[in-house]
Design a protein around this motif. Structure first.
Motif, mmCIF file in Angstrom:
data_model
loop_
_atom_site.group_PDB
_atom_site.id
_atom_site.type_symbol
_atom_site.label_atom_id
_atom_site.label_comp_id
_atom_site.label_asym_id
_atom_site.label_seq_id
_atom_site.Cartn_x
_atom_site.Cartn_y
_atom_site.Cartn_z
ATOM 1 N N ASN A 61 0.834 -1.198 0.000
ATOM 2 C CA ASN A 61 0.000 0.000 0.000
ATOM 3 C C ASN A 61 0.872 1.251 0.000
ATOM 4 O OD1 ASN A 61 -2.179 -1.752 0.160
ATOM 5 N ND2 ASN A 61 -2.361 -1.570 2.383
ATOM 6 N N ALA A 62 0.253 2.362 -0.275
ATOM 7 C CA ALA A 62 0.983 3.632 -0.303
ATOM 8 C C ALA A 62 1.661 3.887 1.029
ATOM 9 C CB ALA A 62 0.022 4.774 -0.638
ATOM 10 N N ASP A 63 2.860 4.479 0.966
ATOM 11 C CA ASP A 63 3.682 4.817 2.140
ATOM 12 C C ASP A 63 4.342 3.609 2.776
ATOM 13 O OD1 ASP A 63 3.069 7.523 1.871
ATOM 14 O OD2 ASP A 63 1.276 7.330 3.117
ATOM 15 N N TYR A 64 4.144 2.423 2.232
ATOM 16 C CA TYR A 64 4.804 1.231 2.759
ATOM 17 C C TYR A 64 5.858 0.747 1.756
ATOM 18 C CZ TYR A 64 1.353 0.775 6.485
ATOM 19 O OH TYR A 64 0.569 0.988 7.593
ATOM 20 N N SER A 65 6.958 0.237 2.288
ATOM 21 C CA SER A 65 8.049 -0.272 1.454
ATOM 22 C C SER A 65 8.054 -1.791 1.491
ATOM 23 C CB SER A 65 9.398 0.261 1.951
ATOM 24 O OG SER A 65 9.462 1.670 1.832
ATOM 25 N N HIS A 82 11.197 -18.058 -3.070
ATOM 26 C CA HIS A 82 11.526 -17.085 -2.027
ATOM 27 C C HIS A 82 10.420 -17.071 -0.974
ATOM 28 C CE1 HIS A 82 14.919 -15.463 -4.233
ATOM 29 N NE2 HIS A 82 14.147 -15.243 -5.281
ATOM 30 N N LYS A 83 10.764 -16.559 0.182
ATOM 31 C CA LYS A 83 9.747 -16.342 1.198
ATOM 32 C C LYS A 83 8.920 -15.118 0.819
ATOM 33 C CE LYS A 83 12.369 -18.262 5.084
ATOM 34 N NZ LYS A 83 12.957 -17.963 6.428
ATOM 35 N N PRO A 84 7.632 -15.097 1.187
ATOM 36 C CA PRO A 84 6.812 -13.914 0.887
ATOM 37 C C PRO A 84 7.409 -12.667 1.545
ATOM 38 C CG PRO A 84 5.437 -15.767 1.529
ATOM 39 C CD PRO A 84 6.850 -16.174 1.819
ATOM 40 N N PRO A 85 7.370 -11.543 0.863
ATOM 41 C CA PRO A 85 7.901 -10.307 1.435
ATOM 42 C C PRO A 85 6.946 -9.714 2.461
ATOM 43 C CG PRO A 85 6.924 -9.850 -0.685
ATOM 44 C CD PRO A 85 6.835 -11.339 -0.483
ATOM 45 N N THR A 86 7.370 -8.664 3.111
ATOM 46 C CA THR A 86 6.527 -7.929 4.054
ATOM 47 C C THR A 86 6.449 -6.471 3.614
ATOM 48 O OG1 THR A 86 8.429 -7.478 5.488
ATOM 49 C CG2 THR A 86 7.117 -9.445 5.968
ATOM 50 N N CYS A 87 5.453 -5.788 4.099
ATOM 51 C CA CYS A 87 5.273 -4.369 3.801
ATOM 52 C C CYS A 87 5.466 -3.572 5.092
ATOM 53 C CB CYS A 87 3.893 -4.109 3.210
ATOM 54 S SG CYS A 87 3.637 -4.887 1.588
ATOM 55 N N LYS A 88 6.387 -2.653 5.063
ATOM 56 C CA LYS A 88 6.780 -1.937 6.272
ATOM 57 C C LYS A 88 7.012 -0.472 5.962
ATOM 58 C CE LYS A 88 10.707 -1.813 9.492
ATOM 59 N NZ LYS A 88 12.010 -2.473 9.853
#
Length: 198
Positions: A61-65, A82-88
């Motif tokens: 989402n917006a503002d998340y890397s 690969h392992k699923p990424p995260t949004c932070k």
């Protein structure tokens, strides 16, 4: 391309009572469904399941890397590569500008993931360390900012004996002394010149 794996024994023997074992089955190789990602969009398969060779693309989402791999591929062994990424949310604050240095590019107050700051030294100073640093997922810059040292200090630190001395058969103690005087005379000029610049 849809692949299949055999479930059961690949061969059967004829015994007194008939064929032993059971007829094996062939099942499609598929990867498990991807877990939901917080603060992002979890990809879904185009068909009933994730087939071999399919690629899942994550978005935040917006503002998340996005931390990790953006693309995941379903491999022939039924596992994701690969392992699923995260949004932070990643926010790095601008580090203090090193003494005798200025920011050449990336002059912001806060930086997102992979944001860069590039430095340059003022006239008469030499940069020690990398010119560019980057914002990481830990909300800090890597590597540390460089330092700027006066050119005269760098010359004094790095100045050493001529690596060629002692290898020339025509070299004599007299020429050695003359060369040393010439080196110090040139160094004195550099030091005076650098002092006048300041």
């Amino acid at each position: 391309m849809l692949r299949y794996k055999m479930v059961g024994r690949a061969s059967r023997r004829c015994v007194v009572t008939g064929w032993d074992g059971q007829v094996p089955t062939c099942e499609a190789v598929k990867c498990p469904d991807l877990k939901a990602t917080q603060n992002g969009i979890t990809p879904t398969a185009d068909g009933e399941f994730w087939e071999t060779g399919m690629v899942a693309e994550y978005r935040c989402n917006a503002d998340y890397s996005l931390i990790g791999s953006r693309l995941l591929e379903c491999k022939a062994n039924g596992h994701w590569n690969h392992k699923p990424p995260t949004c932070k949310i990643v926010r790095c604050t601008r580090p203090a500008t090193p003494e005798n240095a200025v920011i050449q590019a990336g002059f912001l107050f806060t930086y997102k993931l992979h944001g860069e700051v590039t430095y340059r030294c003022k006239e008469g100073y030499v940069m020690i360390g990398p010119r560019t640093i980057r914002c990481t997922a830990n909300n800090d810059f890597v590597p540390s900012p460089p330092t700027c040292r006066s050119r005269a200090d760098v010359i004094l630190t790095t100045k050493g004996p001529d690596p060629g001395l002692g290898t020339d058969p025509t070299h004599t103690p007299g020429s050695q002394a003359g060369r040393n005087v010439g080196q110090w005379y040139g160094l004195l000029i550099i030091l005076v010149y650098s002092h006048d610049e300041l």
